[in-house]
Design an enzyme around this catalytic site. Sequence first.
Site, PDB file in Angstrom:
ATOM      1  CB  SER A 183      -2.466  -3.260   0.723  1.00 16.25           C
ATOM      2  OG  SER A 183      -1.400  -3.970   1.323  1.00 16.25           O
ATOM      3  CB  SER A 184      -1.571  -8.528  -0.943  1.00 20.04           C
ATOM      4  OG  SER A 184      -1.580  -9.873  -0.564  1.00 20.04           O
ATOM      5  CG  HIS A 185      -0.498  -6.620   4.567  1.00 20.81           C
ATOM      6  ND1 HIS A 185      -0.626  -6.269   5.885  1.00 20.81           N
ATOM      7  CD2 HIS A 185      -0.158  -5.496   3.904  1.00 20.81           C
ATOM      8  CE1 HIS A 185      -0.369  -4.970   6.015  1.00 20.81           C
ATOM      9  NE2 HIS A 185      -0.085  -4.480   4.836  1.00 20.81           N
TER      10      HIS A 185
ATOM     11  CB  CYS B 181       1.929   2.891   8.865  1.00 21.65           C
ATOM     12  SG  CYS B 181       1.608   1.480   7.800  1.00 21.65           S
TER      13      CYS B 181
ATOM     14  N   GLY C 170       0.792  -1.220   0.000  1.00 20.13           N
ATOM     15  CA  GLY C 170       0.000   0.000   0.000  1.00 20.13           C
ATOM     16  C   GLY C 170       0.825   1.270   0.000  1.00 20.13           C
ATOM     17  CB  THR C 171       3.797   2.353   1.956  1.00 20.15           C
ATOM     18  OG1 THR C 171       3.156   2.368   3.233  1.00 20.15           O
ATOM     19  CG2 THR C 171       4.802   3.498   1.898  1.00 20.15           C
TER      20      THR C 171
END
Length: 389
Positions: A199-201, A324, A69-70
């Site tokens: 984002s995957s996670h 984060c 994502g970042t």
Amino acid sequence: MIYSDYAATSPMSEIALDVYQEVARDYFGNASSLHDAGGKAKDILERSRSMIAKLLYTEARQIVFTSGGTESNLLAVDTLLRASRLKGRKHVITTEVEHNSLYYFMKDLAHQSNIEVTFLPVDQNGQIHLSDLEKAIQTNTCLVSIQHVNGETGVIQPIKDIGEFLQDRDIPFHSDMVQSFGKIKVADLIPLVDSMTISSHKIFGPKGVGAIYFSKKLSLTSHPVSTNHEHGLRPGTVNVPGIAAFAAAASETLADLAVNQVHLQNIRNLFIRKVKSAGIPLQPIITENQCPSIIGCVSDFVQGDYVMLEYNRHGIAISTGSACSIGATELPKSIQPFITNLEEGKRFVRFSFSHHTTEKDIQDIIETSDTIFKRIMEERQGYDKKVNG
């Protein structure tokens, strides 16, 4: 353990794990290599791209894979800015409640470059006003970037209204949808944004994988680091096993999205109802438009980090905000509309649920909460007697 920190990350699903292992074992070639091993990996990569695109009701060529994502947020905004600079426009509009990956990037842009950045405030419900956005637009505005769902409070920004407002104004619109993808429906918003990040996670896929959707109407320039990866937009070898597992996890999660969303709303309502009925000294942050998977709370009298550690000691995983942001000294701006002072902000904790969260989990959380806060209150009373006695 009762896991209630899904907004930070999720475990990999069995399907995603199986896909990851199979692809890592049997399709290990570099997808950019021209030999057969590379070709097989390339085929898996493109099939995964098509799967993600289908879930978003778009075309495969609109999807760019990243490391998460970042990077997705930074790469999307940087790509749109490079395209805008060619037109001589140097004004960006964002909000005060963006994810750190964008908030501090925008802060740096404002200090280190000749790009002007306007940070829109939010109201008492944590949302921006369309009228503030309209007032902020300048003749040289080159980008609007507004997060869909906030990771601390779950507040949903009016992306549909913003997208419709911007459609005829020739201003690219980016939205960070990392917290909303897989939790609430986002596909209907795709025609209204020029880029979005996922984002995957966060949806039971592996860490280290994400994606950007770019609208086909954009004229994008290649990354300054010469590369043949991801349509020339991203340097670096792609993580084919991770991407395949991401596509599998996304397909699995979105297949039951409507059912899962109803379950999450029921779990959220149950949590709020039981917190109140049991007299737990936690005040859930409740407003009009929130993602049902996230519930931020303010403790009546105990700092959030201590509360989090106490829950952890009892086998319950929660957080004090975005993972984060851990270690940051500044209070997240996203919770400021819901508190009256800095001390209250320090008492913030976050519960975040998934379709795996059960009613029994909620009951166990409530019972544990009662145990934790009763002990803390007894300790406080004992300390007060000792001091005053």
